[in-house]
Motif scaffolding. Structure first.
Motif, mmCIF file in Angstrom:
data_model
loop_
_atom_site.group_PDB
_atom_site.id
_atom_site.type_symbol
_atom_site.label_atom_id
_atom_site.label_comp_id
_atom_site.label_asym_id
_atom_site.label_seq_id
_atom_site.Cartn_x
_atom_site.Cartn_y
_atom_site.Cartn_z
ATOM 1 N N VAL B 51 43.022 -167.560 -53.677
ATOM 2 C CA VAL B 51 42.943 -166.469 -52.708
ATOM 3 C C VAL B 51 41.579 -166.498 -52.035
ATOM 4 C CG1 VAL B 51 44.611 -164.909 -53.768
ATOM 5 C CG2 VAL B 51 42.260 -164.912 -54.576
ATOM 6 N N VAL B 57 40.497 -158.449 -46.829
ATOM 7 C CA VAL B 57 41.857 -158.497 -47.356
ATOM 8 C C VAL B 57 41.996 -159.746 -48.218
ATOM 9 C CG1 VAL B 57 44.303 -158.618 -46.770
ATOM 10 C CG2 VAL B 57 42.720 -157.351 -45.307
ATOM 11 N N VAL B 58 42.524 -159.549 -49.423
ATOM 12 C CA VAL B 58 42.716 -160.689 -50.315
ATOM 13 C C VAL B 58 43.954 -161.452 -49.852
ATOM 14 C CG1 VAL B 58 43.160 -161.386 -52.691
ATOM 15 C CG2 VAL B 58 41.633 -159.470 -52.218
ATOM 16 N N PRO B 60 46.347 -164.970 -50.011
ATOM 17 C CA PRO B 60 46.664 -166.200 -50.744
ATOM 18 C C PRO B 60 46.631 -167.411 -49.812
ATOM 19 C CG PRO B 60 48.430 -164.561 -50.940
ATOM 20 C CD PRO B 60 47.504 -164.079 -49.882
ATOM 21 N N VAL B 62 47.923 -171.448 -49.285
ATOM 22 C CA VAL B 62 48.869 -172.482 -49.702
ATOM 23 C C VAL B 62 48.450 -173.795 -49.045
ATOM 24 C CG1 VAL B 62 51.237 -173.290 -49.411
ATOM 25 C CG2 VAL B 62 50.800 -170.923 -50.081
ATOM 26 N N ASP B 88 56.500 -159.386 -44.844
ATOM 27 C CA ASP B 88 55.885 -158.552 -45.874
ATOM 28 C C ASP B 88 54.473 -158.958 -46.254
ATOM 29 O OD1 ASP B 88 58.174 -157.112 -46.137
ATOM 30 O OD2 ASP B 88 59.002 -158.389 -47.700
ATOM 31 N N PHE B 89 54.027 -160.107 -45.817
ATOM 32 C CA PHE B 89 52.729 -160.548 -46.330
ATOM 33 C C PHE B 89 52.062 -161.519 -45.369
ATOM 34 C CE2 PHE B 89 56.185 -162.987 -48.285
ATOM 35 C CZ PHE B 89 55.918 -164.258 -47.825
ATOM 36 N N VAL B 143 59.429 -172.046 -46.370
ATOM 37 C CA VAL B 143 58.200 -172.636 -46.905
ATOM 38 C C VAL B 143 57.463 -171.617 -47.773
ATOM 39 C CG1 VAL B 143 55.972 -173.639 -46.304
ATOM 40 C CG2 VAL B 143 57.983 -174.168 -44.927
ATOM 41 N N LEU B 144 57.482 -170.354 -47.331
ATOM 42 C CA LEU B 144 56.690 -169.332 -48.009
ATOM 43 C C LEU B 144 57.577 -168.297 -48.673
ATOM 44 C CD1 LEU B 144 54.002 -168.836 -45.258
ATOM 45 C CD2 LEU B 144 53.821 -170.148 -47.354
ATOM 46 N N GLN B 145 58.371 -168.726 -49.615
ATOM 47 C CA GLN B 145 59.134 -167.734 -50.364
ATOM 48 C C GLN B 145 58.240 -167.109 -51.404
ATOM 49 O OE1 GLN B 145 62.810 -169.271 -51.824
ATOM 50 N NE2 GLN B 145 63.899 -168.259 -50.156
ATOM 51 N N PRO B 146 58.284 -165.769 -51.524
ATOM 52 C CA PRO B 146 57.398 -165.115 -52.491
ATOM 53 C C PRO B 146 57.579 -165.699 -53.886
ATOM 54 C CG PRO B 146 58.509 -163.493 -51.143
ATOM 55 C CD PRO B 146 59.098 -164.808 -50.794
ATOM 56 N N LEU B 147 56.465 -165.797 -54.587
ATOM 57 C CA LEU B 147 56.510 -166.351 -55.934
ATOM 58 C C LEU B 147 56.754 -165.234 -56.920
ATOM 59 C CD1 LEU B 147 53.391 -168.601 -55.645
ATOM 60 C CD2 LEU B 147 55.772 -169.300 -55.470
ATOM 61 N N LYS B 148 57.854 -165.328 -57.613
ATOM 62 C CA LYS B 148 58.107 -164.352 -58.670
ATOM 63 C C LYS B 148 57.971 -165.070 -59.994
ATOM 64 C CE LYS B 148 60.875 -161.017 -56.270
ATOM 65 N NZ LYS B 148 62.049 -161.168 -55.470
#
Lengths: 688, 155
Positions: B51, B57-58, B60, B62, B88-89, B143-148
């Motif tokens: 991050v 703002v923090v 992330p 990739v 969302d992000f 490409v940017l699916q949230p990481l759960k």
């Protein structure tokens, strides 16, 4: 009319009024004879009716109108208060809440109320109270108030005030009309009025004033004003006290009696009913004003102080908080720059700024504090309903509702508490027959308690029910594979009780609607832990249980200990830290492949954070010492091995965002003084 | 937006990974930053570099090379972080270089051919041939699916 700009105000006030309806209805259920309470509910309903009609929400207006009719019948002793009637009224309030929420969510606030309306009609129909009659009465009241507003200070009283005066005279209070005349050359009339009110309020209660309080504050009167005072003190004492206020010319104190007033009132009313009744549309607006005025006169003692508070939109406070967080980050940066430069002037200035911003932080955090009351006040009704559904007798006691908590915590704590209360009602309190057989009072007691202690807020839920049955809980836990046969025997009673918080655990033999499907309590536990809090249970079988929830005062700015791990900086919340220690490598013992240390007589497992975080562990600790942070989760301890300690700091909690959802053992991030991001270690995830 | 539909061309940001050029719509791009200090986040996939502090703002970060399974290399002065903002992000993407902004006629976007090098095909929404350049359009939502976190650590 463009009403959008009033919508927010309407929603706020509607909620307030509905809440006060709920509270007073509950009170009424306990004291069915107390007409003053009916009046309170009536007043709220009436205001709501006026507001919703003005805003064009016909269904709300309709329903409140019918509710009002029933309340009216009650306060005129035409029908008796009974649980059945209250049930219907409660339901009506529920409907109203739903409609208001719908409006808030952007809906139309429409709902089919016909069934409820007809039920209300039926209740009301036992008596010949027709809609027309109540309209006439409203008209009378309006008429009366208009007269009140006339400058000539002749006192008149409405039904409610008469009841109050009547009741207080039964308790030995005498009502006086106190007429105060100020000197003609008096400059600060409002100030003198305030002083007079203060004196009068010390000796009794002011229930009414002419002109009304607002006019008095605006100095919108000549030299004379009259207040109605309920007191136990003597005429001469009161007048002597008031005369002590400077610039008061003359004081006249006149005792009044209820009977005489009622006579006057009756005569007036007969006169008023003769007034031609205007149609529904035109009456609603004055009705609203009337309600507002009634409220004002009732609130008169408080009103003189009301200008000391203002309503601020919570969003603005959030913006303020965010800006302040930025400031805290810059403060950290300034501190680190100053410590490098060694300039005494700079150091001094930074120190001053740190102190001031520390004070500022306290003030801002305090502004965001809300009494837990806002969460607690929905519980009495819920408990009442549940108790009826479960056929149990339950008394809910609430202690410390004024305890304040940060808004962010308040927002999250509601659902867990609902779960806990439902659990206590369903599984804790026994049925009346069972309780009598056990020699307990038939009515179960559930106590909800909130209090501050140190940097934490405690919320406790205590019941005098069955408590945790050790055998049954152990049996269930074995069956579910939560514990093993061997460990079962060694568990203490407290540990057994805490098993019911484990996931996949539900002791209720049959699933009830009330406490759901056994997913409740472990969700409670994880929610509370995600808030940085703890939950513990104390239970004595047969005597009841005590659930204790410990919560941090605030979530946005926290104190942490910064540590270094392979050149990265991590933050460990101070709230989890017991202490830090430097131990000799030779003191580390092995137990079942788990490194442990003997820490003040306790065996504490060691967790190497570098292993957990999968970092390369180049063996750089040849000096034979290791830095360990002892943390706790509830009663359990663990030692976190780190490379070195950096120090303590206040940091602003930031989320990692939605892309990185739930990273293991990391609860968030923060920005350090040098602009770097540091991750915050979630100690709860590290201790099983 | 209605105007955009009416227009023939849309602006795209073109960036480089290895020897290929990729493109994404200007609308989703919040900014392009030079490399800055990245804080590692443990226990995340290797393509999550960590991050950064993006103006308070923090955010992330990739590494697109790793995300696409391409060979990695040392970062240099050409490397850029493209900050993209999805529903969302916000996420920063490390690319080899961010070249330019060009107008691409919507008509010229074609569905991807069967084989487009080594990049997994689900990440690609189409290709554009512009003179002699071949641009690969990215499907950022994939490409940017949230990481759960889906692991035994879940409790």
């Amino acid at each position: 009319m463009e009403t959008n700009q009033y919508l927010e105000m309407f929603l706020d006030e509607s909620k307030e009024h509905l809440q006060s309806c709920n509270e007073h209805l509950l009170e009424l259920e306990n004291n069915p004879q107390d007409l003053a309470i009916v009046n309170e509910v009536f007043r709220s309903a009436h205001t709501l009716k006026g507001m919703s009609a003005t805003m064009g929400y016909e269904d709300i207006a309709d329903l409140t109108h019918k509710m009002e009719n029933v309340l009216d019948a009650i306060r005129n002793s035409k029908i008796e208060v009974s649980t059945e009637i209250l049930d219907v009224v409660f339901k009506a309030v529920d409907y109203l809440e739903e409609m208001v929420l719908d409006i808030e969510a952007g809906g139309t606030g429409k709902k089919d109320v016909s069934e409820l309306v007809s039920t209300l009609n039926r209740i009301e129909a036992g008596e010949p109270v027709s809609t027309a009659a109540s309209v006439a009465e409203t008209a009378a009241a309006v008429e009366e108030l208009e007269k009140n507003n006339a400058p000539a200070p002749s006192m008149e009283y409405d039904e409610f005030e008469l009841t109050v005066i009547g009741q207080s005279s039964e308790q030995g209070f005498q009502a006086y009309e106190v007429t105060v005349e100020l000197r003609e050359d008096c400059l600060l009339k409002a100030a003198r009025v305030f002083m007079v009110f203060e004196i009068l309020e010390k000796s009794g209660e002011v229930i009414k004033s002419i002109p009304n309080v607002e006019q008095l504050e605006n100095e919108d009167f000549d030299e004379k004003f009259t207040v109605v005072l309920l007191t136990k003190e003597d005429v001469s004492v009161i007048s002597a006290k008031v005369m002590k206020v400077s610039e008061v010319e003359h004081v006249q104190v006149m005792p009044i009696s209820v009977d005489a007033l009622k006579e006057v009132k009756r005569a007036k009313e007969q006169e008023a009913t003769k007034v031609v009744v205007p149609d529904q549309e035109t009456i609603q607006k004055p009705a609203k004003e009337e309600a507002a005025k009634q409220q004002q006169s009732k609130r008169s003692p408080a009103a003189s102080h009301s200008n000391k508070t203002i309503r601020v939109n919570i969003d603005r406070l959030d913006v303020l908080m965010n800006l302040f967080e930025e400031l805290v980050i810059d403060r950290g940066r300034l501190q680190s720059i100053a410590s490098e430069l060694h300039n005494p002037d700079l150091n001094e200035t930074v120190e001053r700024m740190t102190r001031v911003s520390g004070d500022l932080q306290n003030i801002i955090l305090n502004m965001r504090m809300i009494p837990v009351e806002t969460v607690f006040n929905r519980f009495p009704k819920m408990v009442r309903q549940l108790a009826r559904d479960l056929d149990k007798k339950i008394q809910l006691e609430i202690i410390g509702a004024e305890t304040e908590l940060d808004r962010t915590v308040i927002d999250e704590i509601g659902d867990p508490l609902v779960h806990l209360i439902r659990n206590a009602l369903d599984h804790g309190i026994e049925s009346p027959a069972e309780r009598i057989a056990k020699g307990k009072p038939e009515e179960g007691t559930v106590t909800l308690r909130a209090y501050h202690s140190g940097n934490h807020v405690f919320i406790e839920l205590e019941d005098d029910g069955a408590g945790v049955n050790r055998e049954r809980v152990l049996g269930k836990a074995l069956e579910r594979g939560i514990i093993t046969e061997e460990s079962a025997a060694t568990l203490t009673d407290k540990q057994v009780a805490e098993l019911i918080l484990a996931s996949g655990f539900s002791t209720a033999e049959k699933i009830t609607d009330v406490s759901g499907r056994g997913v409740g309590l472990d969700v409670v536990k994880s929610t509370i832990e995600s808030l940085g809090g703890y939950i513990s249970i104390d239970s004595k079988e047969g005597q009841g249980s005590l659930f204790q929830v410990q919560l941090p005062l605030t979530l946005s700015i926290i104190s942490v200990m910064l540590v270094e791990l392979d050149k990265d900086i991590y933050a460990i919340p101070l709230s989890s830290i017991i202490e830090t220690a430097i131990i000799q490598t030779s003191d580390i013992m092995n137990a079942h492949n788990q490194k442990v240390i003997d820490f003040r007589g306790n065996i504490v497992p060691l967790v190497n954070l570098k292993d957990i975080f999968e970092m390369e562990d180049e063996d750089g600790r040849s000096d034979g010492f290791q830095s360990v942070v002892i943390v706790r989760k509830g009663e359990k301890l663990a030692g976190l091995v780190v490379d070195s300690f950096i120090g303590q700091q206040e940091i602003v909690l930031k989320s990692l965002g939605n892309y990185l959802q739930s990273v293991f053992a990391i609860s968030g991030a923060t920005i350090l003084g040098n602009g770097q991001v540091a991750l915050i270690v979630d100690c709860n995830a590290l201790i099983k | 937006m209605t105007e955009l539909v009416g227009q023939d061309t849309v602006k795209f940001i073109v960036f480089q990974l290895l020897d290929k050029e990729y493109a994404m719509e200007v609308d989703v791009v919040e900014g392009i930053e030079k490399l800055m200090s990245i804080t590692r986040v443990p226990k995340t996939p290797s393509y999550v570099k960590g991050v950064i502090n993006l103006r308070g703002v923090v955010t992330p970060i990739v590494d697109l090379r790793e995300r696409f399974g391409l060979e990695t290399k040392e970062m240099d002065d050409n490397n850029r972080i493209i900050i993209v903002s999805l529903q969302d992000f916000e996420v920063g993407l490390i690319v080899d270089a961010a070249n330019d902004v060009i107008d691409i006629p919507l008509r010229s976007i074609e569905p991807q051919p069967e084989v487009v090098g080594s990049v997994e095909s689900e990440f690609i929404s189409g290709v554009v041939k512009l003179d002699k350049r071949l641009l690969v359009m990215l499907n950022l939502d994939k490409v940017l699916q949230p990481l759960k976190r889906v692991s035994s650590d879940e409790y």
